[in-house]
Design a protein around this motif. Structure first.
Motif, short mmCIF file in Angstrom:
data_model
loop_
_atom_site.label_atom_id
_atom_site.label_comp_id
_atom_site.label_asym_id
_atom_site.label_seq_id
_atom_site.Cartn_x
_atom_site.Cartn_y
_atom_site.Cartn_z
N ALA A 321 0.95 -1.33 -0.18
CA ALA A 321 -0.42 -0.19 0.10
C ALA A 321 0.44 1.55 -0.22
O ALA A 321 0.59 2.48 -0.68
CB ALA A 321 -1.33 0.33 1.25
N ALA A 322 1.74 1.11 0.75
CA ALA A 322 3.10 2.05 0.80
C ALA A 322 3.75 2.39 -0.82
O ALA A 322 3.74 3.34 -1.24
CB ALA A 322 4.54 2.12 2.19
N LYS A 323 4.12 1.35 -1.31
CA LYS A 323 4.34 1.74 -2.48
C LYS A 323 3.54 2.01 -3.07
O LYS A 323 3.80 3.13 -4.31
CB LYS A 323 4.55 0.40 -2.75
N ILE A 324 2.18 1.83 -3.46
CA ILE A 324 1.21 2.21 -4.13
C ILE A 324 1.20 3.58 -3.77
O ILE A 324 0.61 5.00 -4.83
CB ILE A 324 -0.24 1.43 -3.52
N ARG A 325 0.78 4.28 -2.78
CA ARG A 325 1.00 5.44 -2.44
C ARG A 325 1.82 6.70 -2.87
O ARG A 325 1.51 7.29 -3.59
CB ARG A 325 -0.09 5.40 -0.82
N ASN A 326 3.11 5.94 -2.64
CA ASN A 326 3.83 7.09 -3.16
C ASN A 326 3.98 6.92 -4.69
O ASN A 326 4.12 8.03 -5.11
CB ASN A 326 5.37 6.19 -2.48
N ALA A 327 4.01 6.16 -5.32
CA ALA A 327 3.68 5.90 -7.13
C ALA A 327 2.56 6.78 -6.94
O ALA A 327 2.29 8.07 -8.27
CB ALA A 327 3.45 4.68 -6.98
N VAL A 328 1.18 6.80 -6.78
CA VAL A 328 -0.08 7.92 -7.43
C VAL A 328 0.12 8.86 -6.85
O VAL A 328 -0.04 10.62 -7.09
CB VAL A 328 -0.66 7.07 -5.95
#
Length: 379
Positions: A321-328
């Motif tokens: 989720a953190a990886k996705i959040r950073n990408a978003v």
């Protein structure tokens, strides 16, 4: 065995605060966009979770009046009720009127019913609108051969989207009115939709998008990221709503099933994560371009289940989720819009293979991600 909840660090809290303006820009872009019926309800739900989390189903006592007044959510709900069609569907009388969907209008149903106890001066108005919407779902909308409420009004179809649109409202109505039958109906509808749409995909069990019960054939057999996100978002809200009622002890197996079905989706979608830390638009059956919208929605689900069900969802879920959040967040434009996204309203059908510039649902998913991240930090 002692269960240890994995909590966020102080650095997460500081990072969240540093990105709060980004979340506000996402919300303002959402609220200023032209909305369809399903997006009106999705915007209301995302706004409630961000502005007034005490009233969302993730709050500690969401079904009673709080001293705070959820103004923006009720403004969105009021528009949905004002534009209610004579058959009970919310958010319909816009432009050329009815949109052909049986479930989409109900996405605003919970926000409308919230008004019945958060805005006492209009209690009857809110109740009448919510009752009309519920009556349409239970007694007017077409049913499939299995008894599932059709997503469309002119045919009998299952759309993965419908699990968010209609069934959380049925559960919410059951919680507010202490009606265990409605809670069971909401669960059963999720189960019937999963039975119809579940596929063995290349990364695990995931949902196809659209199946016609009339023709007994797939309309869209593709494993669409946003469709799976809608299903996970909807089942999560049904499960949490059940848990907040006095009937929860009698519905342990239902909540357990919903949780396991959510896990299926997260496991399958996260296994398909691209090198840019976004999930693909389609895993099979369509374009595999990166999609920030479904990625944000799935990250929001991961943050929620990580603190609600820590024994089943460990640190690996919040790491993704953190990886996705950073990408978003790294791709948010100066207008507060999510990129890259899919155009949810092109013509002709099917819709979901073209890139887009702005959609209300994408913005709502981004806001849901921020709200879930904040609540995970605070858990």
């Amino acid at each position: 065995m002692l269960q240890i909840r994995l909590t966020a660090s102080s650095s997460d809290a500081s990072l969240y605060q540093s990105k709060l303006r980004v979340a506000e820009n996402i919300q303002s872009a959402m609220l200023t966009s032209i909305r369809t019926s399903w997006e009106q309800g999705t915007a209301a739900g995302a706004t409630l979770e961000f502005d007034n989390p005490e009233y969302s189903v993730f709050g500690s006592s969401p079904f009673v009046c709080d001293e705070k007044f959820p103004l923006t959510t009720l403004q969105l709900a009021y528009s949905a009720a004002v534009r209610q069609s004579s058959d009970g569907r919310l958010s319909q009388e816009i432009g050329d009127a009815l949109d052909g969907a049986a479930l989409d209008g109900a996405s605003a149903g919970s926000a409308v019913l919230l008004g019945s106890f958060a805005d006492a001066s209009r209690r009857d108005y809110w109740l009448n609108a919510a009752n009309a919407q519920l009556n349409f779902l239970l007694n007017v909308a077409p049913r499939t051969s299995s008894g599932a409420i059709s997503h469309r009004i002119d045919s009998r179809q299952y759309w993965a989207d419908g699990v968010y649109m209609g069934f959380p409202f049925i559960a919410y109505f059951g919680a507010v009115t202490n009606n265990a039958t409605l809670l069971q109906i909401a669960y059963d509808q999720c189960r019937l939709y999963r039975d119809a749409l579940i596929l063995d995909g290349p990364t695990g069990k995931l949902w196809g998008h659209i199946y016609s019960d009339d023709t007994k054939a797939w309309v869209d057999r593709g494993i669409w990221g946003t469709g799976n996100a809608w299903a996970a978002l909807g089942m999560l809200r049904v499960a949490v709503t059940i848990q907040k009622t006095e009937h929860s002890s009698m519905m342990v197996s239902q909540v357990s099933n919903l949780t396991s079905w959510i896990k299926e989706i997260l496991d399958g979608e996260f296994a398909a994560l691209r090198s840019d830390d976004l999930v693909p638009n389609y895993i099979i059956g369509g374009s595999s371009t990166p999609d920030a919208a479904s990625s944000a929605a799935l990250a929001s689900v991961a943050y929620r289940v990580a603190y609600l069900c820590p024994q089943q969802f460990g640190k690996n879920y919040t790491d993704v989720a953190a990886k996705i959040r950073n990408a978003v967040v790294g791709n948010i434009t100066n207008l507060g819009t999510l990129q890259p996204i899919v155009d949810s309203l092109p013509d002709p059908f099917p819709y979901w293979n073209k890139t887009g510039l702005l959609s209300t649902e994408s913005q709502a998913f981004g806001l849901m991600m921020f709200s879930a991240w904040r609540d995970w930090i605070a858990a």
